[in-house]
Design a protein around this motif. Structure first.
Motif, PDB file in Angstrom:
ATOM      1  N   UNK A   1      37.284  34.050  35.384  1.00  0.00           N
ATOM      2  CA  UNK A   1      37.561  34.356  36.786  1.00  0.00           C
ATOM      3  C   UNK A   1      37.880  33.092  37.577  1.00  0.00           C
ATOM      4  N   UNK A   2      37.227  31.976  37.219  1.00  0.00           N
ATOM      5  CA  UNK A   2      37.453  30.722  37.939  1.00  0.00           C
ATOM      6  C   UNK A   2      38.838  30.143  37.676  1.00  0.00           C
ATOM      7  N   UNK A   3      39.494  30.560  36.604  1.00  0.00           N
ATOM      8  CA  UNK A   3      40.840  30.063  36.325  1.00  0.00           C
ATOM      9  C   UNK A   3      41.850  30.598  37.334  1.00  0.00           C
ATOM     10  N   UNK A   4      41.609  31.811  37.847  1.00  0.00           N
ATOM     11  CA  UNK A   4      42.571  32.406  38.789  1.00  0.00           C
ATOM     12  C   UNK A   4      41.884  33.018  39.997  1.00  0.00           C
TER      13      UNK A   4
ATOM     14  N   UNK B   1      48.240  19.198  45.919  1.00  0.00           N
ATOM     15  CA  UNK B   1      47.463  19.293  47.152  1.00  0.00           C
ATOM     16  C   UNK B   1      46.402  20.375  47.004  1.00  0.00           C
ATOM     17  N   UNK B   2      45.145  20.007  47.170  1.00  0.00           N
ATOM     18  CA  UNK B   2      44.064  20.990  47.158  1.00  0.00           C
ATOM     19  C   UNK B   2      42.831  20.368  47.789  1.00  0.00           C
ATOM     20  N   UNK B   3      41.876  21.213  48.174  1.00  0.00           N
ATOM     21  CA  UNK B   3      40.602  20.778  48.726  1.00  0.00           C
ATOM     22  C   UNK B   3      39.484  21.358  47.876  1.00  0.00           C
ATOM     23  N   UNK B   4      38.616  20.519  47.375  1.00  0.00           N
ATOM     24  CA  UNK B   4      37.509  20.984  46.537  1.00  0.00           C
ATOM     25  C   UNK B   4      36.193  20.632  47.213  1.00  0.00           C
TER      26      UNK B   4
ATOM     27  N   UNK C   1      35.737  28.495  42.997  1.00  0.00           N
ATOM     28  CA  UNK C   1      36.982  29.274  42.925  1.00  0.00           C
ATOM     29  C   UNK C   1      36.873  30.606  43.658  1.00  0.00           C
ATOM     30  N   UNK C   2      35.667  31.143  43.788  1.00  0.00           N
ATOM     31  CA  UNK C   2      35.491  32.419  44.462  1.00  0.00           C
ATOM     32  C   UNK C   2      35.584  33.607  43.525  1.00  0.00           C
ATOM     33  N   UNK C   3      35.112  34.742  43.990  1.00  0.00           N
ATOM     34  CA  UNK C   3      35.066  35.950  43.166  1.00  0.00           C
ATOM     35  C   UNK C   3      36.469  36.505  42.936  1.00  0.00           C
ATOM     36  N   UNK C   4      36.858  36.568  41.680  1.00  0.00           N
ATOM     37  CA  UNK C   4      38.137  37.152  41.322  1.00  0.00           C
ATOM     38  C   UNK C   4      38.011  38.639  41.043  1.00  0.00           C
TER      39      UNK C   4
END
Length: 349
Positions: free
Chosen positions: A173-176, A2-5, A229-232
């Motif tokens: 950063x996009x991985x987590x 389950x996710x929203x992209x 993914x947003x800023x990690x």
């Protein structure tokens, strides 16, 4: 599962050797007749702008986009009653165009000449009184991006290396990142592979277009994955250091990245394994360090102008900015240790 992209609405053109024609076409498509061109290097930008109805060429571009610089650029846009922005340059140039769009809503056509990736995101950043503020607003997303690898052939190798490692940091950063989903991770892994294969080719032969194409493709994927993914933690650390101490953006990313990987990777072994496979190494950290050594990347924050006395000052702002779901919980102790190791250039473990 389950996710929203959420995909960002943007037109992207890869046009090797054809930037001028592609930019003019994109400006026409947007209905631009009074264009404000933004570029730090007018000489390099002018051939790209040959077919564009440029009303004013603005060249005051400053790293980290100080608020006063943004305000002057906005005043120029208003004075000349422009209807479209075209930015030709690196991340600072794109950032200034976004600062103008933030308050005016003007559409942007971005023509990157580095691998910064800002052109593919809806993230803006401004610096005031030593603090860099960032935000997400759809109106700053460039409507069109024209990638022409031939524009990067003159980029000095050290700057080129740091810029591409900045792109690699976006992939990691996009991985987590705080909103990372399976699509982000797929894009990021493809981006890591493209950058891993392309980076050494550019270092070996800076004038080879094919190597530039490979790395530029990877940098675009990195930016798209990062935007979703947003800023990690890595990005937050670099924004704080850049805003507080005016450190060079890409070089700071190159130095800090291995230390963030060393902190986070043990907490997410599956993600570490997937990235390591793309690096063709036993772990993400060993693969990354081998690549940085091969490229001669910068290794210590002190070499970029950071004082040891500055390190404790950055800890609290980094903690305040860090995402709550970072794989390894951040504490004053582990952030200060990370910064001290990065300042010294100590081998990360």
């Amino acid at each position: 599962m389950q996710f929203t992209h959420d995909w960002l609405p943007q037109r992207v053109r890869f046009a090797s050797g054809e930037a001028a024609e592609a930019v003019a076409d994109e400006v026409r498509r947007l209905g631009g007749v009074r264009v404000m061109a933004i570029a730090s290097d007018a000489t390099r930008a002018e051939p790209v702008l040959a077919g564009v109805p440029v009303t004013v060429l603005h060249t005051e571009v400053v790293m980290h986009v100080p608020v006063e610089v943004a305000e002057r650029a906005r005043a120029v846009a208003a004075e000349h009653d422009v209807d479209t922005l075209v930015c030709v340059g690196g991340g600072s140039t794109t950032g200034l165009a976004k600062a103008v769009a933030l308050t005016t809503g003007l559409p942007i056509v971005a023509v990157p000449t580095t691998y910064a990736g800002s052109e593919a995101t809806d993230v803006w950043g401004l610096t005031e009184n030593g603090r860099k503020s960032t935000g997400v607003y759809r109106r700053v997303l460039p409507r069109a991006v024209v990638y022409d690898p031939s524009l990067m052939l003159g980029l000095p190798v050290p700057s080129s290396v740091a810029s591409r490692l900045n792109a690699l940091a976006h992939c990691v950063d996009a991985m987590w990142g705080p909103r990372a989903d399976p699509i982000d991770r797929s894009l990021a892994l493809e981006g890591i592979g493209a950058l891993r294969d392309g980076l050494p080719r550019v270092a070996e032969d800076p004038m080879e277009v094919a190597g530039r194409e490979q790395t530029l493709y990877g940098a675009y994927l990195a930016a798209v994955a990062f935007a979703s993914a947003g800023s990690g933690l890595h990005q937050k650390i670099c924004h704080v250091l850049g805003g507080m101490f005016d450190l060079p953006h890409a070089e700071t990313h190159a130095v800090v990245l291995p230390y963030v990987v060393a902190l986070n990777a043990p907490a997410v072994p599956d993600l570490d394994r997937r990235m390591a496979e793309v690096f063709r190494a036993g772990s993400t950290l060993t693969g990354l360090l081998a690549l940085e050594r091969e490229l001669g990347a910068p290794r210590a924050l002190r070499d970029l102008g950071l004082s040891a006395d500055d390190v404790p000052k950055a800890v609290r702002p980094i903690l305040d900015a860090s995402p709550s779901n970072n794989p390894t919980p951040v504490t004053p102790e582990n952030i200060e240790a990370l910064l001290l190791d990065a300042w010294e250039g100590k081998e990360p473990e």
